[in-house]
Design an enzyme around this catalytic site. Structure first.
Site, PDB file in Angstrom:
ATOM      1  CD  GLU A  46      52.428  27.645  48.569  1.00 58.17           C
ATOM      2  OE1 GLU A  46      51.212  27.715  48.834  1.00 58.17           O
ATOM      3  OE2 GLU A  46      53.210  28.606  48.683  1.00 58.17           O
ATOM      4  CG  ASP A  49      45.838  24.217  52.138  1.00 61.72           C
ATOM      5  OD1 ASP A  49      46.402  23.381  51.392  1.00 61.72           O
ATOM      6  OD2 ASP A  49      45.044  25.078  51.715  1.00 61.72           O
ATOM      7  N   GLY A 135      44.024  34.800  39.034  1.00 59.33           N
ATOM      8  CA  GLY A 135      44.670  33.561  38.615  1.00 59.33           C
ATOM      9  C   GLY A 135      46.184  33.604  38.724  1.00 59.33           C
ATOM     10  CB  SER A 139      43.985  34.267  47.315  1.00 58.22           C
ATOM     11  OG  SER A 139      43.944  32.919  47.588  1.00 58.22           O
ATOM     12  CB  SER A 140      41.718  37.206  42.462  1.00 63.60           C
ATOM     13  OG  SER A 140      41.451  36.102  41.625  1.00 63.60           O
ATOM     14  CD  GLU A 178      37.797  30.044  46.384  1.00 64.61           C
ATOM     15  OE1 GLU A 178      38.623  29.433  45.674  1.00 64.61           O
ATOM     16  OE2 GLU A 178      38.106  31.068  47.028  1.00 64.61           O
ATOM     17  CG  ASP A 190      43.767  30.430  48.966  1.00 63.77           C
ATOM     18  OD1 ASP A 190      44.893  30.168  49.415  1.00 63.77           O
ATOM     19  OD2 ASP A 190      43.335  30.012  47.879  1.00 63.77           O
TER      20      ASP A 190
HETATM   21  P1  ADP Z   1      43.527  33.092  42.267  1.00 61.92           P
HETATM   22  O1  ADP Z   1      42.576  32.889  43.393  1.00 61.92           O
HETATM   23  O2  ADP Z   1      44.905  32.652  42.607  1.00 61.92           O
HETATM   24  O3  ADP Z   1      43.509  34.480  41.723  1.00 61.92           O
HETATM   25  P2  ADP Z   1      41.697  31.287  41.014  1.00 61.92           P
HETATM   26  O4  ADP Z   1      41.752  30.521  39.748  1.00 61.92           O
HETATM   27  O5  ADP Z   1      41.462  30.544  42.270  1.00 61.92           O
HETATM   28  O6  ADP Z   1      43.047  32.139  41.087  1.00 61.92           O
HETATM   29  O7  ADP Z   1      40.562  32.375  40.937  1.00 61.92           O
HETATM   30  C1  ADP Z   1      40.487  33.248  39.845  1.00 61.92           C
HETATM   31  C2  ADP Z   1      39.042  33.329  39.363  1.00 61.92           C
HETATM   32  O8  ADP Z   1      38.250  34.026  40.341  1.00 61.92           O
HETATM   33  C3  ADP Z   1      38.888  34.127  38.110  1.00 61.92           C
HETATM   34  O9  ADP Z   1      39.106  33.337  36.967  1.00 61.92           O
HETATM   35  C4  ADP Z   1      37.435  34.596  38.210  1.00 61.92           C
HETATM   36  O10 ADP Z   1      36.558  33.539  37.838  1.00 61.92           O
HETATM   37  C5  ADP Z   1      37.264  34.822  39.698  1.00 61.92           C
HETATM   38  N1  ADP Z   1      37.506  36.227  40.091  1.00 61.92           N
HETATM   39  C6  ADP Z   1      38.315  36.654  41.076  1.00 61.92           C
HETATM   40  N2  ADP Z   1      38.298  37.985  41.189  1.00 61.92           N
HETATM   41  C7  ADP Z   1      37.429  38.444  40.274  1.00 61.92           C
HETATM   42  C8  ADP Z   1      36.967  39.749  39.891  1.00 61.92           C
HETATM   43  N3  ADP Z   1      37.392  40.853  40.502  1.00 61.92           N
HETATM   44  N4  ADP Z   1      36.067  39.820  38.879  1.00 61.92           N
HETATM   45  C9  ADP Z   1      35.616  38.716  38.252  1.00 61.92           C
HETATM   46  N5  ADP Z   1      36.016  37.475  38.563  1.00 61.92           N
HETATM   47  C10 ADP Z   1      36.918  37.316  39.557  1.00 61.92           C
HETATM   48 MG    MG Z   2      42.013  30.993  44.203  1.00 65.33          MG
END
Ligand code: ADP
Ligand code: MG
Length: 415
Positions: A46, A49, A135, A139-140, A178, A190
């Site tokens: 962690e 990277d 969030g 890694s959404s 990003e 990620d």
């Molecule tokens: P993580 O990557 O760990 O989930 P991040 O803060 O890097 O956290 O990314 C989250 C952000 O990505 C959300 O606040 C939103 O802006 C965007 N996001 C990700 N997935 C979606 C989704 N399915 N719909 C809308 N926004 C999304």
């Molecule tokens: Mg992220």
């Protein structure tokens, strides 16, 4: 006490049909196809990277689906199942870094980054459906940018999506999106995980910039079943603190430390220490050369964490689960005491897991909220997650959510 929620992956069929439906309902015509990319969980390594270090993610079974259709013009329209009535619009023509607000910056930024790299990419309409928690350190954001990159590669015939090495070009566009469009610092872990992991394997990613895409990853068997194990992920739902500044600060301190030490990056320092006859002494000498206590702590985390990745890979391959678990614990403790990126929710969740039979537990992702992982015996995830939820309830924290992780597949075309 309320039963803890487990987030189930959306099946291939449901992902395709839900994303297609959202697309048709929004834009009134059929998409050209559906693609998907996974969230990821980092097993260990962690904040390494961006220090040219090692990390070890797996792709999650939770994926983000994108239904997409290219356009003749440079317009982009995007919609997400999170707020299906709101369509965000942008124009790629004349678009500059940070030129798009809100979540649309992530997908729009991918097309922008590909165009900046010289590719003939035009506009598109897209609909997203996801079960990757947002969030939560899973890694959404990469699931979104990588699924978009793969879809654009496909519909614009770029030809990078079909090979592992080719995907690195798409990964770079996802990272640029990003960093420069969404304004969220990210070091590449990620996006590599989302694009390059294979089922049943963890991706040992070596982030030294001088390595070619063929040299910088190796697939490490990660078969939990073989050892009668489960990997529990608990999303603490801790309210996100102002972590942007903190992340940038950690990065800056590491860069400054490398300068003081006269090395290109902290990986060089870590490798020097790893090769020394007396590693303890070598670490001490490195830390003694640094001007202040905070910098010493940050460097100690990075250097020891890189070594823990190597040790974890070895231990797991040998079926030495006790050692693997201890390395999880040591990683968390270092992130808490030296890197100072944990919050009470993370520390308490880890503590409860450890006291309830986990071989080891640690925070995962950037910290300041987000998720923990725990290595537990098969069949015990539910119980351990519930104990964490019960303790959170007692502490007055938000209710956590859980998921059962295993090493799943990278991004692919789904329909
Ligand atoms: P993580 O990557 O760990 O989930 P991040 O803060 O890097 O956290 O990314 C989250 C952000 O990505 C959300 O606040 C939103 O802006 C965007 N996001 C990700 N997935 C979606 C989704 N399915 N719909 C809308 N926004 C999304
Ligand atoms: Mg992220």
């Amino acid at each position: 006490m309320a039963a803890v929620e487990f987030i189930k992956p959306i099946s291939h069929e449901d992902g395709v049909s839900e994303a297609t439906k959202l697309f048709v309902d929004t834009y009134g015509s059929a998409p050209e196809g559906v693609w998907a990319a996974p969230g990821r969980v980092n097993l260990i390594g962690e904040h390494t990277d961006y220090n040219a270090g090692l990390c070890l993610p797996i792709a999650l079974p939770q994926r983000t689906f994108i239904a997409l259709k290219p356009r003749e013009d440079t317009k982009v329209r995007v919609v997400s199942s999170i707020s299906p009535d709101k369509v965000a619009e942008a124009d790629l023509d004349g678009l500059k870094a940070r030129g798009v607000d809100g979540w649309a910056a992530y997908p729009v930024g991918v097309a922008w980054a590909l165009r900046e790299a010289g590719f003939k990419v035009k506009g598109f309409d897209a609909a997203f459906v996801s079960c990757v928690p947002l969030g939560s350190g899973l890694s959404s954001s990469a699931a979104m940018t990588c699924s978009t990159a793969l879809a654009l590669d496909d519909v614009y015939g770029l030809g990078y999506g079909d090979s592992d090495a080719g995907r690195v070009t798409l990964i770079n566009a996802a990272i640029k999106s990003e960093n420069e469009m969404a304004g969220a610092s990210t070091g590449g872990l990620d996006q590599n995980a989302s694009m390059r992991c294979t089922p049943g394997h963890a991706l040992l990613l070596d982030c030294r910039p001088e390595l070619t895409p063929l040299e910088n990853v190796s697939q490490q068997e990660f078969d939990l079943d073989k050892y009668g194990l489960e990997l529990l992920v608990v999303d603490t739902q801790a309210p996100h603190q102002l972590n942007d500044g903190q992340y940038a600060q950690r990065r800056a301190t590491c860069e400054e430390a490398a300068k003081v030490l006269g090395v290109a990056n902290l990986r060089v320092a870590a490798d020097g220490i790893a090769k020394a006859d007396d590693q303890f002494q070598a670490l001490k000498e490195t830390l003694d050369a640094l001007p202040d206590e905070t910098m010493k702590k940050r460097v100690r985390h990075v250097v020891t964490e890189i070594e823990r990745v190597r040790s974890f890979v070895r231990a797991f391959a040998q079926g030495d689960i006790e050692s693997a678990g201890r390395l999880f614990n040591a990683s968390h403790d270092s992130l808490a005491a030296d890197y100072e990126v944990t919050v009470p929710e993370l520390d308490i969740a880890v503590d409860v897991a450890r006291h309830n039979g986990a071989y080891g537990a640690r925070m995962t992702g950037g910290g300041f909220g987000g998720s923990i992982i725990a290595l537990v015996d098969k069949g015990r995830s539910q119980e351990v997650a519930q104990k964490i939820a019960d303790e959170f309830d007692k502490q007055g924290f938000h209710a956590p959510r859980a998921l059962a992780a295993y090493a799943a597949a990278s991004a692919s075309r789904e329909a």
